[in-house]
Enzyme design. Structure first.
Site, PDB file in Angstrom:
ATOM      1  N   ARG A 225      36.900  54.059  35.603  1.00 57.48           N
ATOM      2  CA  ARG A 225      37.939  53.271  34.943  1.00 57.48           C
ATOM      3  C   ARG A 225      39.032  52.965  35.958  1.00 57.48           C
ATOM      4  O   ARG A 225      39.352  53.802  36.825  1.00 57.48           O
ATOM      5  CB  ARG A 225      38.555  54.046  33.767  1.00 57.48           C
ATOM      6  N   HIS A 273      33.413  44.699  36.554  1.00 60.04           N
ATOM      7  CA  HIS A 273      32.997  45.715  35.571  1.00 60.04           C
ATOM      8  C   HIS A 273      31.535  45.501  35.150  1.00 60.04           C
ATOM      9  O   HIS A 273      31.230  45.365  33.965  1.00 60.04           O
ATOM     10  CB  HIS A 273      33.924  45.692  34.343  1.00 60.04           C
TER      11      HIS A 273
END
Ligand code: NAP
Ligand code: GLV
Length: 310
Positions: A225, A273
């Site tokens: 993250r 991502h």
């Protein structure tokens, strides 16, 4: 049985079709803001809107269509306590993560990043090889994904290290754990790969102080993250040369804003991502199998521990 489904992208039809294959007797109801769904047995969500929380209090379990749980746990006490949250375990993501991280590690080890820059400048200049014994790879997080990444890297012969919360023994991997083990782990890690869940304990863990413990010329690969990394600290340490380069798949703000300084830093490689994407069929299959187990009164894996935060 009724399943309440929310998809932020609105692409619900393929999910409904796949649930029809694995749970033919289930009715899938799409959650819509401002409407009250009929009573449902299970919910399937990723990062649902706050308006859905009351409906999540009415089901037997909430399934996440991802491995990380921060998108749901961010609601804290507003999230119904009595309903178990169940995350995806691997479901086809571990091999993708292994591919991504192996590529990033080999790219740095074989200096392909530097050869790419040379090629753009029309230069032909063989560089000395890195010494493999000095090219240790350290995984922050040795769970469903980190464990598979270590397996994938093993045949290349790099010294492998891993850091987790609980003590582990993995053949061929030097294992460290807990806050006490972190410094020693970092000091011997040349390529730091972050595969931790985002929790109160791991937020900002890759900050200036921890990156400074890595050897000079270390590399960073963040596939967990964005909030694990203190972004201004990374820029400072890249500019000073302490961090040679970084491959980042995740960011504090996604999509990464166009004016973000990372875009201008050639030693930072950016992907949007995509290191391990949710595979719909595998995910629906895993969720359906767990629903059937719960209906049969059996235990299931992947239940999130709200206190631990993952
Ligand atoms: P997991 O199976 O829960 O593994 C988490 C690992 O982190 C475990 O080894 C755990 O230690 C360790 N850990 C957690 N908190 C820690 C702490 N405070 N100190 C030390 N170690 C700690 O999770 P996973 O399925 O591997 O997924 C990891 C993360 O990857 C997800 O949470 C998500 O954020 C990220 N992810 C990213 C993508 C992407 O496309 N970029 C895709 C999927 C997932 P223990 O083993 O001792 O519990
Ligand atoms: C994706 O980032 C996931 O956590 O599954």
């Amino acid at each position: 049985m009724r399943i309440l489904l929310h998809r932020a992208d609105g692409a619900t039809e393929p999910w409904i079709k796949d649930f029809g294959k694995y749970l033919p007797d289930a009715e899938v109801v799409v959650w819509r803001a401002g409407t009250t769904p009929p009573p449902c047995d299970y919910a399937v969500v990723w990062s649902p809107p706050e308006g859905m929380l009351a409906d999540l209090g009415e089901v037997k379990a909430t399934f996440l269509t991802g491995a990380g749980v921060d998108g749901l746990l961010r609601f804290g006490d507003k999230l119904p306590r009595h309903v178990p949250v169940i995350r995806l375990e691997d479901a086809g993501m571990a091999i993708q993560m292994a591919e991504y991280v192996t590529h990033a590690v080999l790219r740095y080890y074989r200096r392909f990043d530097e050869y790419e820059a040379q090629a753009r400048a029309g230069q032909w200049a063989p560089l000395p090889q890195h010494n493999k014994e000095d090219f240790s790879i350290g995984l922050l997080g040795m769970g469903a994904l980190g464990g598979r990444v270590l397996e994938a890297l093993a045949p290349f012969g790099f010294p492998l290290r891993g850091w987790s919360r609980s003590a582990k023994e993995v053949a061929g991997v030097q294992c460290f754990h807990g806050a006490d083990g972190l410094d020693t782990f970092l000091r011997g890690t040349r390529v730091l790969v972050c595969l931790l869940p985002l929790t109160a304990d791991t937020n900002n863990i890759v900050d200036r102080s921890n990156m400074a413990k890595l050897p000079q010329g270390a590399y960073l690969v963040n596939v967990a993250r964005g909030a694990h990394v203190a972004e201004p600290d990374l820029l400072t340490l890249i500019k000073s040369g302490h961090i040679a380069a970084a491959t980042l798949d995740v960011f504090r703000n996604e999509p990464l804003p166009s004016q973000h300084p990372f875009w201008q830093e050639p030693r930072i490689s950016i992907t949007p991502h995509i290191s391990a994407m949710t595979l719909r069929r595998e995910s629906v299959q895993q969720i359906a199998e767990k629903i059937l187990k719960i209906e049969a009164g059996e235990m299931v894996d992947g239940i999130v521990d709200r206190i631990r935060g993952y």
